[in-house]
Design an enzyme around this catalytic site. Structure first.
Site, short mmCIF file in Angstrom:
data_model
loop_
_atom_site.label_atom_id
_atom_site.label_comp_id
_atom_site.label_asym_id
_atom_site.label_seq_id
_atom_site.Cartn_x
_atom_site.Cartn_y
_atom_site.Cartn_z
CG ASN A 61 -6.39 2.02 22.35
OD1 ASN A 61 -6.39 0.80 22.84
ND2 ASN A 61 -6.97 3.32 22.34
NE ARG A 88 -14.47 -17.00 31.61
CZ ARG A 88 -14.33 -18.08 31.30
NH1 ARG A 88 -13.55 -19.10 31.62
NH2 ARG A 88 -14.40 -18.24 29.85
CG HIS A 132 -9.99 5.99 25.63
ND1 HIS A 132 -10.65 6.31 24.85
CD2 HIS A 132 -11.26 6.51 26.16
CE1 HIS A 132 -12.22 7.42 24.80
NE2 HIS A 132 -11.93 8.00 26.20
CD GLU A 143 -7.07 7.36 22.82
OE1 GLU A 143 -7.70 6.42 22.57
OE2 GLU A 143 -6.19 7.68 21.11
CG HIS A 188 -12.00 5.55 15.59
ND1 HIS A 188 -12.39 5.39 16.92
CD2 HIS A 188 -12.71 4.49 15.29
CE1 HIS A 188 -13.72 4.80 17.34
NE2 HIS A 188 -13.94 4.05 16.09
CG HIS A 212 -11.46 -3.19 17.41
ND1 HIS A 212 -12.72 -3.40 18.61
CD2 HIS A 212 -11.65 -3.73 16.59
CE1 HIS A 212 -13.35 -4.05 18.10
NE2 HIS A 212 -13.12 -4.13 16.28
C1 LIG Z 1 -9.96 7.97 20.91
C2 LIG Z 1 -10.91 6.51 19.81
O1 LIG Z 1 -10.79 6.76 18.47
C3 LIG Z 1 -10.12 5.82 20.10
O2 LIG Z 1 -8.71 5.72 20.29
C4 LIG Z 1 -11.49 5.15 21.44
O3 LIG Z 1 -10.45 4.88 21.89
C5 LIG Z 1 -11.53 3.90 20.81
O4 LIG Z 1 -12.54 3.57 22.56
P1 LIG Z 1 -12.18 1.88 22.48
O5 LIG Z 1 -11.71 0.48 22.27
O6 LIG Z 1 -13.71 2.12 23.80
O7 LIG Z 1 -13.81 1.65 21.21
N1 LIG Z 2 -6.96 7.08 18.79
C1 LIG Z 2 -7.26 5.86 18.22
C2 LIG Z 2 -6.55 4.86 18.52
O1 LIG Z 2 -6.38 5.18 20.28
C3 LIG Z 2 -7.00 3.52 18.96
O2 LIG Z 2 -8.96 3.45 17.61
P1 LIG Z 2 -8.76 1.73 17.62
O3 LIG Z 2 -7.81 1.80 16.47
O4 LIG Z 2 -9.51 0.75 18.36
O5 LIG Z 2 -10.37 2.85 15.92
#
Ligand SMILES: CC(=O)[C@@H](O)[C@H](O)COP(=O)(O)O
Ligand SMILES: NCC(=O)COP(=O)(O)O
Length: 241
Positions: free
Chosen positions: A7, A18, A43, A70, A191, A215
């Site tokens: 992601n 920036r 997303h 997403e 997540h 993340h």
């Molecule tokens: C659906 C999910 O749990 C994540 O993929 C989501 O995309 C996180 O979104 P943010 O990166 O905006 O926190």
């Molecule tokens: N669907 C979960 C995703 O795409 C990423 O979630 P995260 O690792 O950013 O919490």
């Protein structure tokens, strides 16, 4: 073996901070695939705080692995974007506009009629559908009534409780995964998965098709580099020798 969809929301967060185009989201999508990702997840949220709708349109033709988009399908712009870009998979997430991040799955019993209709729209377009659900066996099983191909287990609770007691943390997920599989649904998860908790999760959830991780992976890449980090996450998904 479980596929890793990277992601790249947080690449866009840094870019937007920036106002220019550094780091390039498009280049990150291209490179993550080169570095070993099995797919790219984005997303695009209505406020475009990170991924912009234009990012998705721009990157579509560069995705040589799988694109997973997403979002909340109650947003017409989201539905139009998905139908226009035709990703391999769309993951339906019931986020409100003001949420900091995704923090709950669908009530697949209460919203079965709505979900059945919107799932039909995407499947009619040849797009695989996954529905984001909490680790609740009843809700995971009920997703089958919508016609969805997959469910994605929301793994924040697992991640929060993993360190204290991994076996307790994963218990509901094993039950929900089994309930989904019994209904013929394939299984995704995501997540807050990270280098510490990913292997245990993948080893205890049989038939896990895909994890989407953003993340923690992008944060780790600040220290280990993006190529190395993707390889580190892939190694967590490989059976130990
Ligand atoms: C659906 C999910 O749990 C994540 O993929 C989501 O995309 C996180 O979104 P943010 O990166 O905006 O926190
Ligand atoms: N669907 C979960 C995703 O795409 C990423 O979630 P995260 O690792 O950013 O919490």
């Amino acid at each position: 073996m479980t596929k890793l969809s990277v992601n790249i929301n947080k690449i866009a967060t840094l870019r937007n901070s920036r106002g220019g185009n550094n780091p390039s989201v498009l280049q990150a999508a291209i490179d993550c695939q080169q570095f070993g990702a099995d797919g790219i997840t984005v997303h695009p949220r209505p406020d475009e705080r990170h991924i912009r709708y234009s990012d998705v349109r721009e990157m579509r033709s560069y995705i040589t692995t799988e694109l997973n988009i997403e979002g909340n399908p109650t947003e017409d712009k989201f539905v139009q974007l998905v139908l226009e870009t035709r990703p391999h998979q769309v993951t339906l997430v019931p986020d409100a506009l003001d949420q900091l991040t995704s923090n709950h799955g669908w009530d697949t019993i209460r919203h079965v009629t709505y979900l059945r209709d919107i799932v039909g729209v995407f499947k009619q377009a040849g797009i695989r559908v996954s529905i984001f659900v909490d680790p609740d066996p009843k809700l995971a099983a009920a997703a089958a009534d919508t016609g969805t191909d997959r469910v994605e287990l929301y793994t924040e609770h697992y991640a929060q409780h993993f360190a204290a007691d991994p076996h307790e943390a994963i218990k509901n997920y094993v039950q929900a995964a089994g309930a989904a599989a019994d209904q013929g649904l394939a299984l995704n998860a995501g997540h807050d998965l990270d280098l510490k908790n990913l292997r245990f999760f993948a080893e205890h959830i049989p038939g896990l098709a895909e994890v989407s991780i953003g993340h923690a992976l992008i944060s780790d890449a600040l220290y280990y580099g993006l190529h190395n980090t993707i390889q580190m996450y892939q190694r967590c998904l490989k059976p130990l020798a």
